[in-house]
Design a protein around this motif. Structure first.
Motif, PDB file in Angstrom:
ATOM      1  N   ALA A  69       0.822  -1.215   0.000  1.00  0.00           N
ATOM      2  CA  ALA A  69       0.000   0.000   0.000  1.00  0.00           C
ATOM      3  C   ALA A  69       0.851   1.258   0.000  1.00  0.00           C
ATOM      4  CB  ALA A  69      -0.921   0.001   1.208  1.00  0.00           C
ATOM      5  N   HIS A  70       2.151   1.125  -0.310  1.00  0.00           N
ATOM      6  CA  HIS A  70       3.075   2.252  -0.227  1.00  0.00           C
ATOM      7  C   HIS A  70       3.704   2.547  -1.585  1.00  0.00           C
ATOM      8  CE1 HIS A  70       2.722   0.861   3.931  1.00  0.00           C
ATOM      9  NE2 HIS A  70       3.173   2.048   4.321  1.00  0.00           N
ATOM     10  N   CYS A  71       4.245   3.767  -1.691  1.00  0.00           N
ATOM     11  CA  CYS A  71       5.050   4.168  -2.848  1.00  0.00           C
ATOM     12  C   CYS A  71       6.427   4.544  -2.333  1.00  0.00           C
ATOM     13  CB  CYS A  71       4.424   5.344  -3.588  1.00  0.00           C
ATOM     14  SG  CYS A  71       5.307   5.798  -5.104  1.00  0.00           S
ATOM     15  N   GLN A  72       7.443   3.862  -2.847  1.00  0.00           N
ATOM     16  CA  GLN A  72       8.832   4.100  -2.453  1.00  0.00           C
ATOM     17  C   GLN A  72       9.564   4.768  -3.611  1.00  0.00           C
ATOM     18  OE1 GLN A  72      11.002   3.052   0.481  1.00  0.00           O
ATOM     19  NE2 GLN A  72      12.134   4.615  -0.662  1.00  0.00           N
ATOM     20  N   LEU A  73      10.192   5.912  -3.328  1.00  0.00           N
ATOM     21  CA  LEU A  73      11.023   6.568  -4.333  1.00  0.00           C
ATOM     22  C   LEU A  73      12.459   6.076  -4.211  1.00  0.00           C
ATOM     23  CD1 LEU A  73       9.878  10.311  -4.405  1.00  0.00           C
ATOM     24  CD2 LEU A  73       9.084   8.404  -5.797  1.00  0.00           C
ATOM     25  N   ASP A 113      -2.517   3.987  -0.263  1.00  0.00           N
ATOM     26  CA  ASP A 113      -3.824   3.343  -0.345  1.00  0.00           C
ATOM     27  C   ASP A 113      -4.304   3.019   1.071  1.00  0.00           C
ATOM     28  OD1 ASP A 113      -5.757   2.159  -2.426  1.00  0.00           O
ATOM     29  OD2 ASP A 113      -5.549   0.526  -0.997  1.00  0.00           O
ATOM     30  N   PHE A 114      -5.590   3.292   1.320  1.00  0.00           N
ATOM     31  CA  PHE A 114      -6.125   3.164   2.679  1.00  0.00           C
ATOM     32  C   PHE A 114      -7.465   2.440   2.668  1.00  0.00           C
ATOM     33  CE2 PHE A 114      -3.351   6.797   2.530  1.00  0.00           C
ATOM     34  CZ  PHE A 114      -2.616   6.722   3.695  1.00  0.00           C
ATOM     35  N   GLY A 115      -7.570   1.401   1.853  1.00  0.00           N
ATOM     36  CA  GLY A 115      -8.832   0.671   1.773  1.00  0.00           C
ATOM     37  C   GLY A 115      -9.175  -0.023   3.081  1.00  0.00           C
ATOM     38  N   LEU A 116     -10.457  -0.308   3.253  1.00  0.00           N
ATOM     39  CA  LEU A 116     -10.919  -0.989   4.455  1.00  0.00           C
ATOM     40  C   LEU A 116     -10.741  -2.490   4.345  1.00  0.00           C
ATOM     41  CD1 LEU A 116     -14.198   1.031   5.122  1.00  0.00           C
ATOM     42  CD2 LEU A 116     -11.965   1.328   6.192  1.00  0.00           C
ATOM     43  N   GLN A 117     -10.631  -2.979   3.108  1.00  0.00           N
ATOM     44  CA  GLN A 117     -10.483  -4.416   2.923  1.00  0.00           C
ATOM     45  C   GLN A 117      -9.105  -4.880   3.355  1.00  0.00           C
ATOM     46  OE1 GLN A 117     -10.818  -2.084   0.643  1.00  0.00           O
ATOM     47  NE2 GLN A 117     -10.109  -2.703  -1.374  1.00  0.00           N
ATOM     48  N   ILE A 149       3.647  12.823  -8.932  1.00  0.00           N
ATOM     49  CA  ILE A 149       3.189  11.482  -9.281  1.00  0.00           C
ATOM     50  C   ILE A 149       1.742  11.338  -8.846  1.00  0.00           C
ATOM     51  CG2 ILE A 149       5.429  10.330  -9.220  1.00  0.00           C
ATOM     52  CD1 ILE A 149       4.702   9.309  -6.414  1.00  0.00           C
ATOM     53  N   ALA A 150       1.000  10.560  -9.608  1.00  0.00           N
ATOM     54  CA  ALA A 150      -0.382  10.224  -9.251  1.00  0.00           C
ATOM     55  C   ALA A 150      -0.428   8.731  -8.952  1.00  0.00           C
ATOM     56  CB  ALA A 150      -1.336  10.575 -10.389  1.00  0.00           C
ATOM     57  N   THR A 151      -1.140   8.358  -7.897  1.00  0.00           N
ATOM     58  CA  THR A 151      -1.254   6.957  -7.511  1.00  0.00           C
ATOM     59  C   THR A 151      -2.729   6.573  -7.389  1.00  0.00           C
ATOM     60  OG1 THR A 151      -1.178   7.475  -5.129  1.00  0.00           O
ATOM     61  CG2 THR A 151       0.922   7.016  -6.242  1.00  0.00           C
ATOM     62  N   GLY A 152      -3.006   5.306  -7.631  1.00  0.00           N
ATOM     63  CA  GLY A 152      -4.358   4.768  -7.476  1.00  0.00           C
ATOM     64  C   GLY A 152      -4.278   3.351  -6.963  1.00  0.00           C
ATOM     65  N   GLY A 153      -5.314   2.929  -6.239  1.00  0.00           N
ATOM     66  CA  GLY A 153      -5.277   1.597  -5.668  1.00  0.00           C
ATOM     67  C   GLY A 153      -6.649   1.023  -5.397  1.00  0.00           C
ATOM     68  N   THR A 154      -6.700   0.135  -4.416  1.00  0.00           N
ATOM     69  CA  THR A 154      -7.928  -0.615  -4.165  1.00  0.00           C
ATOM     70  C   THR A 154      -9.020   0.212  -3.502  1.00  0.00           C
ATOM     71  OG1 THR A 154      -6.993  -1.407  -2.070  1.00  0.00           O
ATOM     72  CG2 THR A 154      -6.696  -2.802  -4.000  1.00  0.00           C
ATOM     73  N   ASP A 155      -8.671   1.360  -2.919  1.00  0.00           N
ATOM     74  CA  ASP A 155      -9.710   2.171  -2.253  1.00  0.00           C
ATOM     75  C   ASP A 155     -10.426   3.117  -3.198  1.00  0.00           C
ATOM     76  OD1 ASP A 155      -7.816   4.136  -2.663  1.00  0.00           O
ATOM     77  OD2 ASP A 155      -7.576   4.671  -0.549  1.00  0.00           O
ATOM     78  N   GLY A 156     -10.042   3.142  -4.492  1.00  0.00           N
ATOM     79  CA  GLY A 156     -10.734   3.972  -5.480  1.00  0.00           C
ATOM     80  C   GLY A 156     -10.362   5.435  -5.460  1.00  0.00           C
ATOM     81  N   GLU A 177     -12.001  -0.687  -7.146  1.00  0.00           N
ATOM     82  CA  GLU A 177     -10.562  -0.546  -7.349  1.00  0.00           C
ATOM     83  C   GLU A 177     -10.245   0.239  -8.621  1.00  0.00           C
ATOM     84  OE1 GLU A 177      -8.640  -4.306  -7.389  1.00  0.00           O
ATOM     85  OE2 GLU A 177      -9.616  -5.016  -5.557  1.00  0.00           O
ATOM     86  N   ILE A 178      -9.192   1.028  -8.563  1.00  0.00           N
ATOM     87  CA  ILE A 178      -8.669   1.688  -9.763  1.00  0.00           C
ATOM     88  C   ILE A 178      -7.755   0.711 -10.473  1.00  0.00           C
ATOM     89  CG2 ILE A 178      -7.157   3.523 -10.598  1.00  0.00           C
ATOM     90  CD1 ILE A 178      -8.282   5.281  -8.372  1.00  0.00           C
ATOM     91  N   GLU A 179      -8.045   0.451 -11.736  1.00  0.00           N
ATOM     92  CA  GLU A 179      -7.248  -0.489 -12.529  1.00  0.00           C
ATOM     93  C   GLU A 179      -6.046   0.180 -13.185  1.00  0.00           C
ATOM     94  OE1 GLU A 179      -7.466  -3.555 -12.139  1.00  0.00           O
ATOM     95  OE2 GLU A 179      -9.048  -4.508 -13.321  1.00  0.00           O
ATOM     96  N   ASP A 180      -6.233   1.415 -13.655  1.00  0.00           N
ATOM     97  CA  ASP A 180      -5.159   2.081 -14.379  1.00  0.00           C
ATOM     98  C   ASP A 180      -5.425   3.575 -14.417  1.00  0.00           C
ATOM     99  OD1 ASP A 180      -2.774   2.245 -15.716  1.00  0.00           O
ATOM    100  OD2 ASP A 180      -3.487   1.407 -17.607  1.00  0.00           O
ATOM    101  N   LEU A 181      -4.372   4.345 -14.665  1.00  0.00           N
ATOM    102  CA  LEU A 181      -4.510   5.789 -14.857  1.00  0.00           C
ATOM    103  C   LEU A 181      -3.416   6.246 -15.801  1.00  0.00           C
ATOM    104  CD1 LEU A 181      -2.163   7.550 -13.118  1.00  0.00           C
ATOM    105  CD2 LEU A 181      -3.520   6.733 -11.213  1.00  0.00           C
ATOM    106  N   THR A 182      -3.648   7.381 -16.448  1.00  0.00           N
ATOM    107  CA  THR A 182      -2.650   7.974 -17.340  1.00  0.00           C
ATOM    108  C   THR A 182      -2.795   9.485 -17.310  1.00  0.00           C
ATOM    109  OG1 THR A 182      -1.763   7.995 -19.613  1.00  0.00           O
ATOM    110  CG2 THR A 182      -4.146   7.772 -19.382  1.00  0.00           C
TER     111      THR A 182
END
Length: 419
Positions: free
Chosen positions: A88-92, A150-154, A171-178, A200-205
């Motif tokens: 659930a993290h982004c590492q630079l 990402d901070f989903g409840l699941q 940067i833009a990020t997306g995950g399971t919490d939408g 869930e977000i599947e992809d972004l551009t």
């Protein structure tokens, strides 16, 4: 003609989920792992050096960066900075490659190649993860900031996608919490957050004008300007006729229009919402970015698409499937040029084209384009598209002259005294 086969460039000691190419240094970066489970499967990011050897593109391990208990599931690259999605993290990460000189390089070259660190390494070397290739090439990797995205409840919260903006400052990020979250680089200070999808977000551009396109498992695709909704994409309403088969968007990418510096297209992949026994086709769609209406849609086969890539010039599209197949399409016509069925033994997790700048042309050689693919089978493969044959201009002119001469001779024989 025998069955077309891809070239295996590299096999990692763990499943591979993401890859990127650094054209300036000629590096192929692959990442993955076994996650936190105590299975003995490592987690890491491997940096491979790309070279042309005897007319063939090859890859050799230059550096192995250990990511400890977190597998890298997605990557974005901007210059010397990598944004790695880990759980659930982004590492630079920042990496730097240089050539050692003198006796130091010779001594370094005698050490065994591989990710094993030396005993008693200095703290600075441990921080950077320095490693030297046998010919003296050295690459250092530094862990920069990390942030939870990402901070989903699941139970299975996960960052599923990360993308840099056009000037690499965000940067833009997306995950399971939408949710979409936008972060400054390299401080990872959050500058924007909004709910984009109910699932869930599947992809972004991200486009050069700041527009953001998101696709989710809720079967919707949206166009955003910051956190303001611009429009929703309506593919099924404008696309081919279906027999009540529900589809969802799987991937989206902006791409340039070839020979139009300011031209832009959006490409999306649509797959069946559910796995059906009849295996309905998947679809590839090109969109007009001024109206966000579909320009053309074509079937891309009955294998479920898992990933999408657009070449740097916008000329080609690359697809991977859940059954391990890889294909290359012409972006303009959506015509398939290259296809290897079940090239990988498991799902293709990422595909990326060799960039057309930096060392790209040198590494490409006489081929028209090169596509890299990775999969859960731990393999990184190379897919080369040979240059399509074209008729030289001089030959066309010669044929035209010959056609004119033949026409005159025929007229002269049919109508004596014509000339």
């Amino acid at each position: 003609m025998g069955r077309r086969q891809a070239t295996e460039l590299y096999r990692a000691p763990f499943p591979l989920y993401a890859l990127r190419v650094d054209p300036s240094a000629g590096l192929l970066i692959v990442a993955g792992g076994g996650g936190a489970a105590k299975t003995g499967i490592k987690n890491g990011v491997h940096f491979l050096r790309l070279e042309q050897i005897d007319g063939h593109l090859s890859a050799s391990l230059l550096h192995s960066h250990d990511t400890e208990t977190r597998a890298t599931m997605n990557l974005a690259l901007a210059g010397d900075i990598l944004a790695a999605g880990q759980d659930a993290h982004c590492q630079l990460l920042r990496f730097r490659a240089h050539q050692q000189k003198g006796s130091k390089a010779e001594k370094a070259g005698s050490r065994e190649q591989g990710p094993r660190p030396r005993k008693g390494a200095a703290p600075e070397e441990k921080k950077w993860g320095a490693e030297t290739h046998r010919d003296g090439a050295e690459l250092k990797v530094e862990n920069l900031k990390a942030v939870q995205t990402d901070f989903g409840l699941q139970k299975d919260i996960l960052q599923k996608v990360v993308c840099f903006n056009h000037d690499n400052t965000l940067i833009a990020t997306g995950g399971t919490d939408g949710h979409i979250r936008v972060w400054k680089v390299p401080s990872l200070e959050k500058v924007l957050e909004f709910k984009a999808h109910e699932d869930e977000i599947e992809d972004l551009t991200l486009g050069p004008d700041g527009k953001l396109v998101t696709v989710g498992r809720d079967r919707k695709a949206f166009v955003w300007q910051k956190d303001q909704l611009v429009t929703q994409l309506h593919w099924q309403e404008n696309g081919p006729s279906f027999s009540n088969t529900p589809y969802r968007y799987r991937a989206c990418r902006f791409g340039q229009v070839p020979d139009q510096p300011c031209g832009l297209r959006l490409f999306t992949v649509q797959i069946p919402q559910k796995h059906l026994q009849q295996h309905p086709p998947c679809y590839l769609t090109a969109w007009d970015t001024s109206t966000f209406l579909p320009l053309r849609t074509k079937s891309c086969g009955h294998e479920v698409i898992s990933c999408l890539s657009v070449s740097e010039s916008g000329t080609f599209l690359g697809l991977g499937t859940v059954t391990g197949s890889v294909a290359i399409y012409i972006a303009f016509s959506l015509q398939r040029l290259y296809y290897v069925r079940e090239s990988h033994s498991f799902v293709v997790t990422d595909v990326v084209f060799l960039p057309e700048k930096g060392r790209g042309p040198e590494l490409l050689g006489s081929h028209e384009t090169a596509l890299f693919s990775v999969a859960a089978d731990s393999r990184c493969q190379l897919h080369l598209l040979p240059s399509r044959r074209s008729v030289p201009v001089w030959l066309l002119l010669l044929l035209c002259v010959g056609l004119i001469v033949m026409t005159i001779l025929l007229l002269q024989s049919a109508f004596p005294g014509f000339l």
